[in-house]
Enzyme design. Structure first.
Site, short mmCIF file in Angstrom:
data_model
loop_
_atom_site.label_atom_id
_atom_site.label_comp_id
_atom_site.label_asym_id
_atom_site.label_seq_id
_atom_site.Cartn_x
_atom_site.Cartn_y
_atom_site.Cartn_z
N THR A 35 0.78 -0.80 0.10
CA THR A 35 0.16 -0.10 0.27
C THR A 35 0.61 1.22 0.37
OG1 THR A 35 -0.44 0.03 2.48
CG2 THR A 35 -1.62 -0.97 1.07
N ASP A 56 8.38 -7.91 3.60
CA ASP A 56 7.26 -7.24 4.13
C ASP A 56 7.59 -7.87 5.69
OD1 ASP A 56 4.59 -8.38 5.13
OD2 ASP A 56 4.38 -9.59 3.55
N LEU A 73 4.77 1.33 11.26
CA LEU A 73 3.32 1.93 10.77
C LEU A 73 2.77 1.25 9.69
CD1 LEU A 73 5.34 4.90 12.16
CD2 LEU A 73 3.46 5.79 10.43
N SER A 75 0.97 -0.97 7.64
CA SER A 75 -0.38 -1.43 7.70
C SER A 75 -1.27 -0.69 6.73
CB SER A 75 -1.05 -1.40 9.23
OG SER A 75 -2.21 -2.25 8.92
N LYS A 96 -1.95 -10.01 9.28
CA LYS A 96 -0.16 -10.04 9.60
C LYS A 96 0.52 -9.42 10.22
CE LYS A 96 0.97 -13.68 6.95
NZ LYS A 96 1.50 -14.63 5.57
N GLY A 107 11.00 -7.58 18.32
CA GLY A 107 11.91 -8.45 18.31
C GLY A 107 13.55 -7.24 18.10
N TYR A 150 -8.78 -5.05 10.59
CA TYR A 150 -7.59 -3.78 10.75
C TYR A 150 -7.83 -4.04 12.29
CZ TYR A 150 -5.98 0.71 10.32
OH TYR A 150 -5.07 1.94 10.82
N ARG A 191 -10.20 6.81 0.36
CA ARG A 191 -11.32 7.28 2.19
C ARG A 191 -11.80 8.98 1.62
NH1 ARG A 191 -6.20 5.81 5.95
NH2 ARG A 191 -5.17 5.85 4.01
N1 UDP Z 1 -17.05 8.86 3.32
C1 UDP Z 1 -17.51 9.21 2.17
N2 UDP Z 1 -17.79 9.64 0.93
C2 UDP Z 1 -16.64 8.87 0.53
C3 UDP Z 1 -16.25 8.53 0.87
C4 UDP Z 1 -16.06 7.97 2.65
O1 UDP Z 1 -19.31 10.42 2.45
O2 UDP Z 1 -16.32 9.04 -0.71
C5 UDP Z 1 -17.92 8.63 4.44
C6 UDP Z 1 -17.47 7.68 4.34
O3 UDP Z 1 -18.68 6.38 5.07
C7 UDP Z 1 -17.05 7.75 6.22
C8 UDP Z 1 -16.04 8.94 6.57
O4 UDP Z 1 -16.92 9.13 5.31
O5 UDP Z 1 -18.43 7.72 6.94
C9 UDP Z 1 -14.82 8.36 6.73
O6 UDP Z 1 -14.82 7.40 5.88
P1 UDP Z 1 -13.18 7.22 4.99
O7 UDP Z 1 -12.83 5.96 4.59
O8 UDP Z 1 -12.82 8.99 4.78
O9 UDP Z 1 -12.30 6.46 6.90
P2 UDP Z 1 -12.87 5.83 8.24
O10 UDP Z 1 -12.40 7.08 9.06
O11 UDP Z 1 -14.25 5.23 8.47
O12 UDP Z 1 -11.95 5.38 8.70
#
Ligand code: UDP
Length: 316
Positions: A35, A56, A73, A75, A96, A107, A150, A191
């Protein structure tokens, strides 16, 4: 110090490397680039105080020579089911790296008598029943729900970190990181901040999932990195929340991004868009970070969004 950063090619990890180098430390990044993105660290290539190992960390880690600190960090971190980088697409790898990867990183720290910092998450609180969330809250997580790959990995990571602290006397630190945004996030990360910025820059409507009343609190990455750095240097072993306590609805975030970019595309509500177990509200209580780290975010949302939008604009 010579500091090992797992996940150092990722969004937060690469900003952390920049900060550590600017403080005069030597940095070794370990990242398998599943990622993470090599472009996040190419500006550091060739420096004497920087090296990169493609590896990895869910496998045994051997680091020759000295190491003074390990910052773990690595993940996947995006909950979005459509993103190629989301943890729902990488469920076993996520479990994992949270479990075996954390064990291996601990470790390494132990074998070098180095300090250790775990990047944990507000997701340990799940869909919280306490608001805002303090570190003393135990959380509301479904152990077999979709986000558990997660959430439970990070909960295990916290548990094994405390076990190394208690039984091996290791100098350990746990940061519970809340929503963070900034330059270098992947445009297709899935996100909300990258989604909205990409849509706005393309003149498209911003996809607000549900009615947009769900809330989050967004911390600019430089503020977050400053908190991580202070935590590493502190004597606090129990978890510390790091995030921006300014809470806003997803709808108001969309309106703010449309206003800054001058996007005429408006907003498109997607009633079934919210992922299962999408938390309703999230806001950190940062009184502990203020007290033990003398830390609080200083970059407001408008300033942070301006910088992030400029970065996305230059990359798209
Ligand atoms: N969300 C949204 N539109 C998008 C992407 C995310 O409305 O295009 C909303 C999602 O449903 C959540 C919030 O924004 O309620 C934050 O989502 P994100 O994926 O950024 O991460 P989270 O805080 O849930 O880990």
């Amino acid at each position: 110090m010579k500091i090992l950063v797992t996940g150092g090619a990722g969004f937060i990890g690469s900003h952390l490397c920049d900060r550590l180098l600017s403080e005069g430390h030597e940095v070794v990044v370990i990242d398998n680039l599943v990622t993470g993105n090599i472009e996040n660290i190419t500006h550091l290539a060739g420096r004497d105080d920087f090296s990169f190992i493609k590896y990895d960390v869910s496998n045994f880690i051997f680091i020759p020579g000295r190491a003074d600190a390990v910052m773990h960090l690595a993940s996947p971190a995006s909950p979005n089911p459509t993103s190629p980088y989301g943890y729902l697409q990488l469920p076993i790898q996520t479990l994992k790296v949270g479990a075996l990867g954390t064990h291996n990183a601990l470790g390494v720290a132990r074998s070098h008598e180095a300090s250790f910092l775990l990047a944990s998450t507000s997701e340990v609180y799940g869909d919280p029943k306490e608001h805002p969330q303090r570190e003393s809250y135990w959380g509301h997580v479904d152990p077999v729900g979709p986000r558990s790959v997660y959430d439970e990995a990070k909960r295990f990571a916290e548990a094994i970190t405390m076990a190394y602290h208690r039984y091996h006397d290791l100098d350990t630190h746990i940061a519970r990181i809340f929503n963070t945004y900034g330059p270098r996030m992947r445009p297709d990360d899935g996100r909300v901040v990258p989604n909205f910025i990409v849509q706005a820059l393309q003149g498209k409507p911003l996809t607000v999932y549900g009615d947009g009343s769900q809330t989050r609190s967004f911390c600019y990455v430089d503020d977050l990195v400053d908190g991580l750095y202070r935590l590493l240097s502190s004597s606090e072993a129990l978890p510390v929340n790091l995030g921006n306590p300014v809470e806003l609805s997803i709808l108001s975030l969309a309106e703010e991004i449309n206003a800054i970019t001058g996007n005429k595309g408006g907003i498109e509500r997607i009633p079934g868009g919210r992922a299962p177990a999408d938390p309703e509200r999230r806001k950190p209580d940062i009184s502990k970070a203020k007290k033990v780290l003398d830390w609080e975010p200083v970059i407001d949302l408008k300033t942070g969004l301006d910088k992030t939008i400029a970065d996305f604009d230059s990359r798209l």
